[in-house]
Design an enzyme around this catalytic site. Structure first.
Site, mmCIF file in Angstrom:
data_model
loop_
_atom_site.group_PDB
_atom_site.id
_atom_site.type_symbol
_atom_site.label_atom_id
_atom_site.label_comp_id
_atom_site.label_asym_id
_atom_site.label_seq_id
_atom_site.Cartn_x
_atom_site.Cartn_y
_atom_site.Cartn_z
ATOM 1 N N GLY A 13 0.872 -1.205 -0.085
ATOM 2 C CA GLY A 13 -0.750 0.191 0.093
ATOM 3 C C GLY A 13 0.862 1.445 0.165
ATOM 4 O O GLY A 13 0.173 2.506 1.041
ATOM 5 N N ALA A 14 2.259 0.721 0.066
ATOM 6 C CA ALA A 14 2.747 2.503 -0.076
ATOM 7 C C ALA A 14 2.948 3.403 -0.777
ATOM 8 O O ALA A 14 3.828 4.130 -0.530
ATOM 9 C CB ALA A 14 4.221 1.708 -0.888
ATOM 10 N N SER A 15 2.116 3.454 -1.919
ATOM 11 C CA SER A 15 1.130 4.617 -2.860
ATOM 12 C C SER A 15 -0.178 4.830 -1.686
ATOM 13 O O SER A 15 -0.229 6.060 -2.622
ATOM 14 C CB SER A 15 1.841 4.484 -4.519
ATOM 15 N N VAL A 63 -1.861 -7.764 -3.723
ATOM 16 C CA VAL A 63 -1.204 -8.111 -2.041
ATOM 17 C C VAL A 63 -2.461 -9.768 -1.914
ATOM 18 O O VAL A 63 -2.243 -11.140 -0.780
ATOM 19 C CB VAL A 63 -1.541 -8.018 -0.502
ATOM 20 N N SER A 139 -7.614 -0.356 12.152
ATOM 21 C CA SER A 139 -8.918 1.179 12.195
ATOM 22 C C SER A 139 -9.979 0.740 13.315
ATOM 23 O O SER A 139 -9.844 -0.031 14.096
ATOM 24 C CB SER A 139 -9.641 1.143 10.798
ATOM 25 N N TYR A 152 -15.687 -3.960 6.085
ATOM 26 C CA TYR A 152 -14.215 -3.236 6.745
ATOM 27 C C TYR A 152 -13.867 -3.524 8.347
ATOM 28 O O TYR A 152 -12.706 -3.961 8.163
ATOM 29 C CB TYR A 152 -14.654 -1.847 6.119
ATOM 30 N N ALA A 154 -15.220 -6.106 10.349
ATOM 31 C CA ALA A 154 -15.250 -7.943 10.719
ATOM 32 C C ALA A 154 -13.407 -7.700 9.607
ATOM 33 O O ALA A 154 -12.708 -8.307 10.850
ATOM 34 C CB ALA A 154 -15.507 -8.230 9.675
ATOM 35 N N LYS A 156 -10.793 -5.642 9.899
ATOM 36 C CA LYS A 156 -9.625 -4.611 10.539
ATOM 37 C C LYS A 156 -10.079 -5.511 12.133
ATOM 38 O O LYS A 156 -9.203 -5.463 12.200
ATOM 39 C CB LYS A 156 -10.242 -3.663 10.505
ATOM 40 N N ILE A 184 -7.862 9.442 8.919
ATOM 41 C CA ILE A 184 -7.232 10.236 8.295
ATOM 42 C C ILE A 184 -7.478 10.409 7.186
ATOM 43 O O ILE A 184 -7.852 9.962 6.539
ATOM 44 C CB ILE A 184 -6.063 9.404 8.531
#
Ligand code: NAD
Length: 245
Positions: A13-15, A63, A139, A152, A154, A156, A184
């Protein structure tokens, strides 16, 4: 002061908004970066912003594909010799009421947010050097009920539990912790803020969105020797939303 000179970060998720802030901070602290993301164009745009290409490698990666993840870990090991810090940050967000939840919508979020973290950790852990650290990104939605995000939430919540399992299984060789961001400021939450922004900000004692750099600071701390006796924990980064919302 934190320094990561000569250490290697493997980041998915680097970008993304948070991922690129992590990349910039670890690079500033002297780490070699292996940056993986499915968005090749965004990765290509990120690399020059970090400065020297000698210590920054980029790699297109989905991924959800375990063979591709194993290939990325091999590529990192060939390039930098091993991995010290692992941050599987790739994630997707989707708002869908349970009554409208399709199999595909459920599966897709779990595939990326949970299976992707598992595939990445499983492949990278054997290549991690002793004393290294894993920091997953969960999260606030993994702790509290969100509105219309059962898949989402579930995913996290499972990441939090998975991280605690890692902490026990990998100690004392490696540490594993999670950060749980609140709201964020990245494109991930644009739709959420359009729908419920004023109410969410009113529930946040700090009365603003968090910055990606503030999540990156928490992750760097958890990777650093300053956190050498911290494992299996969750660090909340949410401006007070968790306690007040
Ligand atoms: N922004 C927030 O408010 C917030 C809050 C809590 C948790 N998080 C978590 O933080 C992490 C980073 O989110 P962000 O806000 O930077 O979002 P973002 O959308 O800016 O970044 C997510 C990145 O993940 C990548 N990605 C998505 N699917 C992928 C896949 N299958 N394979 C590889 N890469 C993939 C995207 O290309 C993107 O670069 C996510 O795990 C997210 O769930 C974000």
């Amino acid at each position: 002061m934190i320094r990561f000179d000569g250490r290697v970060l493997f980041l998915t998720g680097a970008s993304g908004g948070i991922g690129s802030a992590i990349a910039a901070l670890f690079h500033q602290y002297g780490a070699h970066l292996f940056l993986a993301d499915c968005d090749e164009a965004a990765l290509a745009a990120l690399q020059p912003r970090l400065g020297s290409a000698d210590d920054v490698a980029t790699h297109r990666l989905d991924v959800t594909d375990p063979r591709a993840v194993a290939g990325a870990v091999d590529a990192c090991t060939r390039r930098f010799g091993g991995i010290d810090y692992l941050v599987p940050a790739a994630g997707i967000y989707d708002i869908k009421p349970i009554g409208e939840m399709t199999d595909d919508a459920w599966r897709r979020v779990l595939d990326v947010n949970l299976d992707g973290v598992f595939f990445t950790c499983r492949a990278a852990i054997p290549k991690m050097r002793d004393g290294g650290a894993i920091v997953t990104i969960a999260s606030i939605a993994g702790h509290r009920a969100g509105v219309d995000i059962p898949h989402y939430g579930a995913s996290k919540g499972a990441v939090l539990t998975f991280t605690r399992s890692l902490a026990v299984d990998l100690a004392p060789r490696l540490r594993a912790n999670a950060v749980s961001p609140g709201l964020i400021e990245t494109t991930m939450i644009t739709g959420l803020m359009q729908a419920r922004g004023p109410a969410l900000l009113a529930s946040t004692p700090m009365q603003r969105l968090g910055r990606p750099e503030e999540v990156a600071d928490a992750i760097a701390f958890l990777c650093s020797d300053r956190a050498s006796f911290i494992t299996g924990e969750t660090l909340h980064v949410n401006g007070g939303l968790y306690i007040a919302g």
